[in-house]
Enzyme design. Sequence first.
Site, PDB file in Angstrom:
ATOM      1  CE  LYS A   1      25.604  -3.507  24.184  1.00  0.00           C
ATOM      2  NZ  LYS A   1      24.712  -3.190  23.116  1.00  0.00           N
TER       3      LYS A   1
ATOM      4  CB  CYS B   1      28.322   0.092  20.718  1.00  0.00           C
ATOM      5  SG  CYS B   1      26.857   0.978  20.195  1.00  0.00           S
TER       6      CYS B   1
END
Length: 423
Positions: free
Chosen positions: A217, A271
Amino acid sequence: MSFETISVIGLGYIGLPTAAMFASCKKNVIGVDVCQKAVETINAGKIHIVEPELDIVVSAAVTEGYLKAVLTPEPADAFLIAVPTPFKPYNDGDVPEPDLSYIESAIKAISPVLKKGDLVILESTSPVGTTEQMAEWLAIQRPDLSFPQQVGESADVNLAHCPERVLPGKVICELVQNDRVIGGMSARCSERSVELYKTFVEGECVITNARTAEMAKLTENSSRDVQIAFANELSIICDELDINVWELIALANRHPRVNILQPGPGVGGHCIAVDPWFIVSKTPEEAKIIHTARLVNDSKPEWVINKVKLAITDFLQANPDKTARDITIACYGLAFKPDIDDLRESPAMGITQKIADMHVGRTVAIEPNIQEIPKKLTSVELVDVELALVEADIQVMLVDHKEFKCINIKEIKFIVDTKGVWK
Ligand code: SAJ
C-alpha cells in the site's frame, strides 16, 4: 466458520462504505465510531461524508436492518479496523512520524468482546510492522486467547492486514472491482480474510504476508508521489527553459514505454502526501528518492506563490498608473483534485490563503463544487467564473475542474496556470 456478524471500527471515508457493502450483501454489520454525531447520522440512514452513491447504499442497509452504528464494540465474527493513521506533531524540516494511537485505541476497544474463532483485519494504511504490533497489543489485552505470533495456524484469533486502495469519488465501484492484497499473519489468517472479502469483492484477492501487504500500500502511493514529483520538477525546469511542459509531456508520452503524470500546484489529499513518510521514517537512510519526491511536491506551492508575485510585478509595470491595492487576484479551484468538493490537505487552499495574506488588494476564489467560502479561508471572497473574468487582473489556475476548461482566456494577459488548462 462463516461470518454472520461483521464489525467495522471507524466509520469514515473507508469504514462506512465497507460496512455498507457488507450490509448490502445481507450480513449483519455493526459499525463502531467514537463520534456520536456520526453514529446518530448513520442510524438515521444518512451519511456524514461526501461520496457518490454511498447515501443510497447506507440508507437501504439501515432501513433493511442490516447496518447499525454504535459507540462501543459488540461481539462479532470479524472486526475490520479502518481508523486514521495521522502523523505525530512535528517541526518543519523533520521527517513526520506515524501516530498509531487510533489503532491502539481500536484494539483496546474490541479486546473485551473478542472470542475464539474471530478474525481481526487492519485496513488502515500503516507502517510496516503495525499488524505485528497490533497482535502484541491484543495478546497483552487477552492472555486467555492465542494469537498467530504465538501458535501460528492454530491461533484462536486470526489477524491480517488488507489495505484499502479505493479512489475518493469512486469508492463504491472500486471497493467491488479492485483487486485486494491480503496479508495474513498465517496461511489460515489469509484464507479466512479472502473468504470474508469475497462477500462483495469481485476483484482478485491476492495473498501475501502482513509486512508485504503493508509495504504494498505504501509503495503504491509512493510510486504515484514520485511520478508526480518528476512531473512537477519538469514543470519548473521547463519554466526556466521557456518550454511548454504540457506539450513536452504529451510528446514524451507518445513513446510506447513512457507515461509521465501531470504537474500541478502540489500534491494534496489524505494519502499520497502522507504514506511515503511512513517509509521514510522507518528507513531514512535508504529511502532517498521517496524522501526527495516528498520535498519536491511539498515545495511546489511556494514556487506557485513566487509566480504570482512575478505576475503582480509584471502587471504593475504594464499599468504604471495602478498600485498593488488596485489588483484583484482570482484563484480557480480550492479542492485537492478536479471535480470533487474535498478541500482536505488541498494545496490550492494553502496557496489561496497565502496569496490573500501577502496581497494588499482583493483576492477571490472560484470553486464550483462548494456553496460558501470555508471558514478557515480568511479575506477571500467566493465568486463565479463570470465575475472573476470581468473583475480580476491576475488569474491563477489551481485545479482543473471541468467548468474551467471551456473558459476563453484569449484576452487575458496575466495568468499563472499550474494545471495547463489554458496552455
Ligand atoms: N496529482 C497530480 N498530478 C497527477 C495526478 C494527481 O498533481 O498527474 C495530484 C492531485 O491533484 C491530488 C494528489 O495528486 O492533489 C492526489 O490525487 P490522486 O488522484 O492521485 O489520489 P487520491 O489521494 O485521491 O487517492 C490515492 C489513490 N492511490 C493511487 O492512485 C496510487 C487511491 O487508489 C488510494 O486508495 C488513496 O490514495 C488512498 O486512500 O491511499
